[in-house]
Design a protein around this motif. Structure first.
Motif, PDB file in Angstrom:
ATOM      1  N   PRO A 221      -6.511  -6.232  -4.390  1.00 41.73           N
ATOM      2  CA  PRO A 221      -5.556  -5.121  -4.563  1.00 41.73           C
ATOM      3  C   PRO A 221      -6.239  -3.771  -4.401  1.00 41.73           C
ATOM      4  N   ILE A 222      -5.446  -2.775  -4.077  1.00 48.88           N
ATOM      5  CA  ILE A 222      -5.973  -1.417  -3.929  1.00 48.88           C
ATOM      6  C   ILE A 222      -6.439  -0.926  -5.295  1.00 48.88           C
ATOM      7  N   PRO A 223      -7.649  -0.403  -5.411  1.00 48.85           N
ATOM      8  CA  PRO A 223      -8.163   0.013  -6.726  1.00 48.85           C
ATOM      9  C   PRO A 223      -7.430   1.236  -7.259  1.00 48.85           C
ATOM     10  N   LYS A 224      -7.473   1.365  -8.573  1.00 48.78           N
ATOM     11  CA  LYS A 224      -6.841   2.498  -9.234  1.00 48.78           C
ATOM     12  C   LYS A 224      -7.840   3.629  -9.442  1.00 48.78           C
ATOM     13  N   LEU A 225      -7.376   4.840  -9.226  1.00 52.72           N
ATOM     14  CA  LEU A 225      -8.209   6.017  -9.462  1.00 52.72           C
ATOM     15  C   LEU A 225      -8.299   6.297 -10.957  1.00 52.72           C
ATOM     16  N   PRO A 226      -9.337   6.992 -11.412  1.00 54.13           N
ATOM     17  CA  PRO A 226      -9.396   7.412 -12.816  1.00 54.13           C
ATOM     18  C   PRO A 226      -8.173   8.243 -13.186  1.00 54.13           C
ATOM     19  N   SER A 227      -7.876   8.281 -14.475  1.00 53.78           N
ATOM     20  CA  SER A 227      -6.627   8.892 -14.934  1.00 53.78           C
ATOM     21  C   SER A 227      -6.481  10.350 -14.511  1.00 53.78           C
ATOM     22  N   GLN A 228      -7.607  11.084 -14.409  1.00 57.08           N
ATOM     23  CA  GLN A 228      -7.489  12.501 -14.044  1.00 57.08           C
ATOM     24  C   GLN A 228      -7.049  12.694 -12.592  1.00 57.08           C
ATOM     25  N   TYR A 229      -7.131  11.628 -11.784  1.00 57.90           N
ATOM     26  CA  TYR A 229      -6.740  11.722 -10.378  1.00 57.90           C
ATOM     27  C   TYR A 229      -5.467  10.926 -10.088  1.00 57.90           C
ATOM     28  N   VAL A 230      -4.700  10.590 -11.121  1.00 58.36           N
ATOM     29  CA  VAL A 230      -3.563   9.682 -10.930  1.00 58.36           C
ATOM     30  C   VAL A 230      -2.524  10.247  -9.960  1.00 58.36           C
ATOM     31  N   LEU A 231      -2.426  11.584  -9.851  1.00 59.02           N
ATOM     32  CA  LEU A 231      -1.448  12.178  -8.941  1.00 59.02           C
ATOM     33  C   LEU A 231      -1.762  11.854  -7.481  1.00 59.02           C
ATOM     34  N   PHE A 232      -3.006  11.453  -7.205  1.00 57.24           N
ATOM     35  CA  PHE A 232      -3.392  11.167  -5.828  1.00 57.24           C
ATOM     36  C   PHE A 232      -3.402   9.668  -5.533  1.00 57.24           C
ATOM     37  N   GLN A 233      -2.926   8.853  -6.506  1.00 55.99           N
ATOM     38  CA  GLN A 233      -2.879   7.409  -6.270  1.00 55.99           C
ATOM     39  C   GLN A 233      -1.932   7.041  -5.135  1.00 55.99           C
ATOM     40  N   PRO A 234      -0.734   7.670  -5.040  1.00 57.00           N
ATOM     41  CA  PRO A 234       0.142   7.329  -3.901  1.00 57.00           C
ATOM     42  C   PRO A 234      -0.514   7.623  -2.555  1.00 57.00           C
ATOM     43  N   LEU A 235      -1.258   8.738  -2.456  1.00 54.06           N
ATOM     44  CA  LEU A 235      -1.966   9.059  -1.224  1.00 54.06           C
ATOM     45  C   LEU A 235      -2.972   7.971  -0.894  1.00 54.06           C
ATOM     46  N   LEU A 236      -3.764   7.555  -1.890  1.00 51.92           N
ATOM     47  CA  LEU A 236      -4.769   6.511  -1.662  1.00 51.92           C
ATOM     48  C   LEU A 236      -4.110   5.191  -1.306  1.00 51.92           C
ATOM     49  N   ASN A 237      -3.003   4.862  -1.984  1.00 51.34           N
ATOM     50  CA  ASN A 237      -2.308   3.601  -1.685  1.00 51.34           C
ATOM     51  C   ASN A 237      -1.893   3.522  -0.221  1.00 51.34           C
ATOM     52  N   LYS A 238      -1.425   4.639   0.302  1.00 52.20           N
ATOM     53  CA  LYS A 238      -0.967   4.622   1.690  1.00 52.20           C
ATOM     54  C   LYS A 238      -2.128   4.612   2.664  1.00 52.20           C
ATOM     55  N   MET A 239      -3.231   5.256   2.306  1.00 54.87           N
ATOM     56  CA  MET A 239      -4.399   5.241   3.189  1.00 54.87           C
ATOM     57  C   MET A 239      -5.047   3.853   3.225  1.00 54.87           C
ATOM     58  N   LEU A 240      -5.011   3.130   2.099  1.00 57.89           N
ATOM     59  CA  LEU A 240      -5.672   1.835   2.008  1.00 57.89           C
ATOM     60  C   LEU A 240      -4.706   0.662   2.093  1.00 57.89           C
ATOM     61  N   ALA A 241      -3.527   0.901   2.632  1.00 60.52           N
ATOM     62  CA  ALA A 241      -2.572  -0.201   2.816  1.00 60.52           C
ATOM     63  C   ALA A 241      -3.194  -1.279   3.710  1.00 60.52           C
ATOM     64  N   LYS A 242      -2.941  -2.542   3.367  1.00 62.57           N
ATOM     65  CA  LYS A 242      -3.554  -3.650   4.108  1.00 62.57           C
ATOM     66  C   LYS A 242      -3.036  -3.730   5.537  1.00 62.57           C
ATOM     67  N   GLU A 243      -1.785  -3.425   5.741  1.00 58.89           N
ATOM     68  CA  GLU A 243      -1.185  -3.489   7.070  1.00 58.89           C
ATOM     69  C   GLU A 243      -1.141  -2.098   7.691  1.00 58.89           C
ATOM     70  N   PRO A 244      -1.557  -1.963   8.954  1.00 57.04           N
ATOM     71  CA  PRO A 244      -1.549  -0.639   9.605  1.00 57.04           C
ATOM     72  C   PRO A 244      -0.187   0.030   9.594  1.00 57.04           C
ATOM     73  N   GLU A 245       0.898  -0.776   9.674  1.00 56.61           N
ATOM     74  CA  GLU A 245       2.245  -0.198   9.702  1.00 56.61           C
ATOM     75  C   GLU A 245       2.589   0.510   8.394  1.00 56.61           C
ATOM     76  N   ASP A 246       1.926   0.118   7.299  1.00 54.84           N
ATOM     77  CA  ASP A 246       2.227   0.704   6.001  1.00 54.84           C
ATOM     78  C   ASP A 246       1.385   1.943   5.707  1.00 54.84           C
ATOM     79  N   ARG A 247       0.439   2.264   6.580  1.00 60.05           N
ATOM     80  CA  ARG A 247      -0.442   3.412   6.360  1.00 60.05           C
ATOM     81  C   ARG A 247       0.143   4.679   6.980  1.00 60.05           C
ATOM     82  N   PHE A 248      -0.568   5.773   6.785  1.00 56.93           N
ATOM     83  CA  PHE A 248      -0.286   6.967   7.566  1.00 56.93           C
ATOM     84  C   PHE A 248      -0.537   6.620   9.033  1.00 56.93           C
ATOM     85  N   GLN A 249       0.315   7.132   9.893  1.00 57.68           N
ATOM     86  CA  GLN A 249       0.219   6.766  11.300  1.00 57.68           C
ATOM     87  C   GLN A 249      -0.679   7.717  12.094  1.00 57.68           C
TER      88      GLN A 249
END
Length: 785
Positions: A221-249
């Protein structure tokens, strides 16, 4: 050392299995370049030769401020070479050693995303995005380099054999790890790994073998950022999506996402508009998210203890059908979610008391935190500071609406007058006069209306005039840098340019990441005020920089030494005693290497002074045969040529910098000096031994923890101090020992003439200031304040 026509090689920067990189001067234009020379042993391998040529061809077609530039490509005496930008700022890993702030990590990600967007639109995939391939130039701009394994998306060329994976395991995308065809989205995945590492200091997936790492990229699974960076978790999730279609294009989408997130952090909503005050909407959205999240967590724990399902939980069943869970999903403003799952129980409601308590704590806590003298507020994350301030502001507005400052007194109430009425009581003998008892009765009393005469008299009385309300004046604070934050510490209102203030004294604080905070008290009396406040850049320990010479080119490489304290000297040596505690209060910069012939030649060419005699070559070897007076003349020239405060190091500064934070005999510890320095005996140096001695090119041995090279051996270094054979009465603040008409100066660090016992951190010597010897050189310092 290699020789390439048209280039003067200064020193080696880096060496890998495929090539060696040198700092060189392109003589035709006097430009410092990084000269990448392919290993001659690989010339017979067509794959490596093709990669080397392709790097120059690809980068030559890419023009972007965040992509390394190619100046020349050629071949000489079986040596393939590329001349490209010299990037002195090091790599991301170098910066991580001293710490990367959130702001800087996001800036680097943004700049590299822009570089990748440009390369991808040109049809090229980098395939090896990692911290070592992201470097920094003089102004700290991130530069993407090393396109040696890059390829075109539509290329039919086979850079690898079937099933062969090209890249670095910790940063590979899932499709790259499988050996499948890749496109630009694979680079964006790798950039996501780099972002995670900048924020946490570690790569997301670790294992002992490359195959195990690749499997984790595919399945973990995609790792979780420390709590102070939680606002950037959605950004990281999309950058590290397993499938290319789910990432930023594309890289532009990453930049847009970063902009949106940073706008939300700074209090500028981008996803909705409303006629209500924007700060009000923000605070209630944030408050709602906080309450719902806390409610979910509390209810989960409480219901687990009571075994009671709470309101708002939905029932779900596992695939096996054996276990039922109650799950609630609490969505927040930034597309995050808190999911709480618990076991079933009876259907009872959670009391409302918990919610009311949380609301009270939030409102009261926010009002308490946002006080001018509350130091806790400055420690909060930016998003929570914004939320706290907005809450406190609206509490104050609400209080003013309920209890206005100019509220009229309540209407006069009709008074109650107590009177006593005599009541008869039975007598013991009939006919006798009855004694009276007194009972208290409350009767309303009507106040007579004011008579016309009295009203007229009241009108004649002079009315007391209220003092005039002070006029508000505008305050505007211009800052350098313009992105700095301005706060007025003794009021609750958030500063905005042109803020209206009453006459008085105000405490202004200006702060910005990477700069010293500035506090200033100003008075507003009878007019608008506008002032400009410039911040001083805070030195970053370990950062390397160059100052530009007025005649062209750059001065020596300088590394920032942090402030600190240490025990100077050693009690076992007569001229290094007594040991004393020295405190260096301010950061300063020292030349990373001993001044070289190449550095010194710029001075002699500019001033017409005689170039010193040398015995072991020029270029990157330390300059020798220079007196203390010559060293002082060189620092004077640097000061005039750069406008910066160059000088020689003091003895205390030299020892502090040479120790690199160590209190041992050598900066590497108390072990043998073999292989660690260049000295006559005990160093096992390839440059010096009992039969012959010569200086080594600077940087031939490892640097200490402050990134300084050759502080032990090679050449003894002139320092500022007048020599004394003891430390009695010597300054404890790091300043130099000075005497009038001083003719004997201190030298530090030992040299090629020294045994290993004489090149220790505390080793010192003496020389007449006019001495010129082939073992005497120097390094310089520059003041940062």
């Amino acid at each position: 050392m290699q020789k390439i026509p048209g280039y003067q090689i200064i020193r080696k920067i880096d060496q890998g299995g495929m090539s060696t990189v040198y700092l060189a001067v392109q003589l035709s234009v006097g430009r410092e370049v990084a000269l990448k020379v392919m290993s001659p042993a690989l010339n017979s391998d067509p794959v490596f030769s093709e990669r080397f040529q392709r790097e120059a061809n690809i980068v030559g077609q890419l023009t972007h401020p965040n992509i390394v530039r190619i100046y020349d490509i050629g071949r000489h005496d079986n040596l393939n070479y590329i001349a490209m930008d010299y990037l002195p700022g090091g790599t991301i890993h170098d910066k991580m050693a001293t710490g990367i702030s959130l702001k800087e990590a996001l800036r680097i990600t943004r700049e590299i995303a822009g570089a990748l967007d440009h390369a991808h639109r040109k049809g090229y995939v980098h395939r090896d995005i990692k911290p070592e391939n992201i470097l920094f130039n003089d102004d700290n701009t991130a530069i993407l380099s090393d396109f040696g394994v890059a390829k075109t998306v539509s290329s039919g060329s086979q850079m690898t054999n079937a099933g062969t994976v090209v890249g670095t395991p910790h940063y590979m995308s899932p499709e790259q790890a499988r050996g499948k065809p890749i496109d630009g989205r694979s680079d964006l995945y790798s950039l996501g790994v780099v972002l995670y590492e900048m924020l946490t200091g570690a790569v997301p997936y670790k294992a002992d073998e490359a195959v195990a790492i690749a499997i984790k990229h595919l399945t973990a699974p995609i790792p979780k950022l420390p709590s102070q960076y939680v606002l950037f978790q959605p950004l990281l999730n999309k950058m590290l999506a397993k499938e290319p279609e789910d990432r930023f294009q594309c890289g532009k989408e990453i930049i847009d996402s970063l902009d949106n997130t940073q706008n939300q952090l700074s209090g500028h909503p981008t996803s909705y508009t409303t006629s209500t005050d924007s700060s009000t909407v923000q605070i209630f959205v944030l408050l709602k998210a906080l309450l719902l999240t806390t409610y979910a967590a509390l209810s989960s724990n409480l219901m687990r203890l009571l075994k009671l399902p709470g309101k708002g939980f939905k029932k779900s069943q596992s695939d096996s059908g054996q276990q039922e869970n109650y799950t609630t999903v609490v969505a927040t403003r930034l597309n995050e979610a808190v999911v709480v799952t618990r076991t079933p129980g009876s259907n009872k409601k959670l009391p409302l008391l918990a919610i009311l308590l949380l609301l009270t704590l939030w409102l009261g806590g926010s009002h308490w935190l946002y006080q001018p003298d509350n130091k806790v507020y400055s420690l909060l994350p930016p998003a929570l500071q914004t939320a706290t301030h907005a809450t406190s502001t609206h509490i104050n507005k609400l209080i003013e609406r309920i209890w206005p400052k100019n509220q009229q007194p309540l209407p006069r109430q009709q008074p109650i007058i107590t009177t006593k009425i005599a009541q008869p009581t039975p007598s013991a003998a009939e006919g006798a006069p009855a004694p009276a008892t007194v009972a208290a009765v409350k009767l309303p009393v009507t106040i007579p209306e004011q008579q016309p005469e009295e009203a007229a008299a009241e009108e004649i009385k002079p009315k007391q005039s209220k003092p005039p309300k002070p006029t508000d004046f505008a305050l505007t604070v211009n800052t350098k840098p313009s992105s700095a934050r301005v706060r007025i510490m003794n009021i609750k209102d958030v500063y905005q340019p042109g803020i209206k203030l009453k006459p008085g004294s105000y405490q202004i604080r200006v702060s910005a990441s990477g700069y010293h905070t500035l506090d200033r008290t100003i008075d507003i009396t009878d007019q608008n005020r506008e002032l400009t406040l410039a911040l001083t850049k805070a030195p970053v320990a370990g950062a390397v920089f160059y100052n530009q010479l007025k005649s062209g080119g750059k001065g020596p490489a300088m590394v920032i030494i942090p402030p600190g304290s240490f025990n100077m000297g050693d009690r076992t040596n007569g001229n290094t005693a007594p040991v004393r505690k020295v405190r260096i209060r301010q950061a300063f910069a020292a030349s990373q290497y001993e001044i070289t012939y190449a550095d010194y030649q710029k001075f002699t060419n500019s001033t017409g002074r005689q170039f010193p005699k040398n015995r072991w070559g020029k270029g990157s070897r330390p300059v020798t045969n220079v007196s203390w007076h010559d060293a002082i003349a060189y620092t004077d020239w640097l000061r005039k040529s750069t406008g910066k405060k160059y000088r020689l190091l003091t003895e205390a500064e030299w020892e502090y910098a040479a120790r690199g934070g160590s209190q041992n005999a050598y900066w590497w510890g108390n072990k043998s000096a073999q292989g660690r320095a260049n000295c006559r005996r005990g160093c096992d140096s390839p440059y010096s031994n009992l039969l012959s001695i010569k200086t080594a090119p600077v940087g031939s041995f490892r640097a200490n923890n402050f990134k300084l090279y050759d502080t032990a051996g090679n050449v003894a270094e002139w320092v500022q101090d007048c020599y004394q054979d003891h430390y009695l009465g010597a300054p404890k603040d790091g300043s130099a020992v000075e005497q009038k008409n001083c003719s004997i100066r201190s030298v530090r660090g030992g040299s090629i003439r020294s045994n290993s016992s004489a090149i220790k951190n505390y080793s010192r010597g003496r020389q007449p200031a006019s001495t010129k010897e082939n073992h005497l050189g120097f390094r310089v310092a520059v003041d940062l304040y």
